[in-house]
Design a protein around this motif. Structure first.
Motif, PDB file in Angstrom:
ATOM      1  N   THR A 156       0.832  -1.202   0.000  1.00 30.95           N
ATOM      2  CA  THR A 156       0.000   0.000   0.000  1.00 30.95           C
ATOM      3  C   THR A 156       0.869   1.255   0.000  1.00 30.95           C
ATOM      4  O   THR A 156       0.609   2.207  -0.750  1.00 30.95           O
ATOM      5  CB  THR A 156      -0.954  -0.006   1.208  1.00 30.95           C
ATOM      6  OG1 THR A 156      -1.827  -1.143   1.097  1.00 30.95           O
ATOM      7  CG2 THR A 156      -1.791   1.265   1.274  1.00 30.95           C
ATOM      8  N   GLN A 160       1.002   4.032  -3.024  1.00 31.88           N
ATOM      9  CA  GLN A 160       0.779   5.464  -2.766  1.00 31.88           C
ATOM     10  C   GLN A 160       1.948   6.299  -3.279  1.00 31.88           C
ATOM     11  O   GLN A 160       1.744   7.343  -3.901  1.00 31.88           O
ATOM     12  CB  GLN A 160       0.532   5.694  -1.275  1.00 31.88           C
ATOM     13  CG  GLN A 160      -0.803   5.167  -0.816  1.00 31.88           C
ATOM     14  CD  GLN A 160      -0.980   5.202   0.690  1.00 31.88           C
ATOM     15  OE1 GLN A 160      -0.034   5.390   1.447  1.00 31.88           O
ATOM     16  NE2 GLN A 160      -2.212   5.008   1.132  1.00 31.88           N
ATOM     17  N   LYS A 164       1.833   8.878  -6.887  1.00 30.27           N
ATOM     18  CA  LYS A 164       1.928  10.338  -6.723  1.00 30.27           C
ATOM     19  C   LYS A 164       2.409  10.953  -8.017  1.00 30.27           C
ATOM     20  O   LYS A 164       3.291  10.427  -8.682  1.00 30.27           O
ATOM     21  CB  LYS A 164       2.919  10.682  -5.606  1.00 30.27           C
ATOM     22  CG  LYS A 164       2.347  10.566  -4.229  1.00 30.27           C
ATOM     23  CD  LYS A 164       3.348  11.055  -3.219  1.00 30.27           C
ATOM     24  CE  LYS A 164       2.819  10.890  -1.809  1.00 30.27           C
ATOM     25  NZ  LYS A 164       3.838  11.224  -0.815  1.00 30.27           N
TER      26      LYS A 164
END
Length: 165
Positions: A156, A160, A164
Motif C-alpha cells: 500500500t 501510494q 503520486k
C-alpha cells in the motif's frame, strides 16, 4: 504440528544461495504469506522505489535507519529497521523491472522476501510480495496472518508513492 513448531529452517547461507537466489521461498517455514497489488504507474517508477533501498524510509513509514553496503546487485548487504526489528539482509535476485529478492535475519528469524513486478494488459503493474520466515517456536509469537498484513502495508505504501504525480 510439533515438527513445524520446532522447524529451524536452513542456515542463512543456504537460505540465501539455495532458496532466495533460486527465487523460491522456504515452503516448510512455519510463517509464510503473499500479497499483491495493482499500481497505476510506470514499471520503471515502481522498480526505482523498490530498488533504491536507501530511500525506502521516504515512502514507507515502517522503515528507518537503512544502511546499504554497495550498489543494487546480487550479494549486496544492507541493514535496516522495519517496525521494531533490525534486519540484516542480502540481495539475492536483482532482475531490473521484474524482481528483487533478498534473504535476511532478525533476532534469529531467517527470511526470504521476494517482490515480483508484472506489467498487466490494462497498463498497471501487478506487484506480488511474498515471504517465508523460520525459527523454532516462531509460530507462537508471529503468524502468517500478521506477515500478510505487513506485506499489505508494504504494498500500500509502495502504491501510494508510485501513484503520486
Amino acid at each position: 504440528m510439533t515438527s513445524n513448531l520446532l522447524y529451524r529452517g536452513p542456515g542463512i547461507a543456504e537460505l540465501h544461495e539455495e532458496y532466495a537466489k533460486k527465487r523460491v521461498l522456504d515452503e516448510k517455514a512455519p510463517v509464510k504469506a503473499a500479497a499483491e497489488i495493482s499500481v497505476a504507474a510506470p514499471t520503471e517508477k515502481v522498480w526505482r522505489l523498490i530498488s533504491e533501498i536507501d530511500r525506502w524510509p521516504a515512502w514507507n513509514p515502517a522503515v528507518r535507519d537503512v544502511q546499504v553496503h554497495g550498489g543494487v546487485a546480487v550479494d549486496t548487504s544492507f541493514i535496516w529497521v522495519n517496525g521494531k526489528s533490525r534486519v540484516r539482509s542480502t540481495l539475492a535476485v536483482v532482475d531490473p523491472l521484474h524482481e528483487i529478492t533478498w534473504s535476511g535475519v532478525s533476532a534469529g528469524i531467517k527470511a526470504v522476501h521476494r517482490n515480483v513486478l508484472e506489467r498487466t494488459p490494462d497498463g498497471t503493474v501487478r506487484v506480488t510480495s511474498m515471504e517465508s520466515m523460520s525459527m523454532p517456536f516462531l509460530g507462537l509469537i508471529f503468524s502468517s496472518t500478521k506477515l500478510r498484513s505487513g506485506l499489505n502495508d508494504w504494498l500500500t505504501a509502495l502504491r501510494q508513492a508510485a501513484e503520486k504525480a
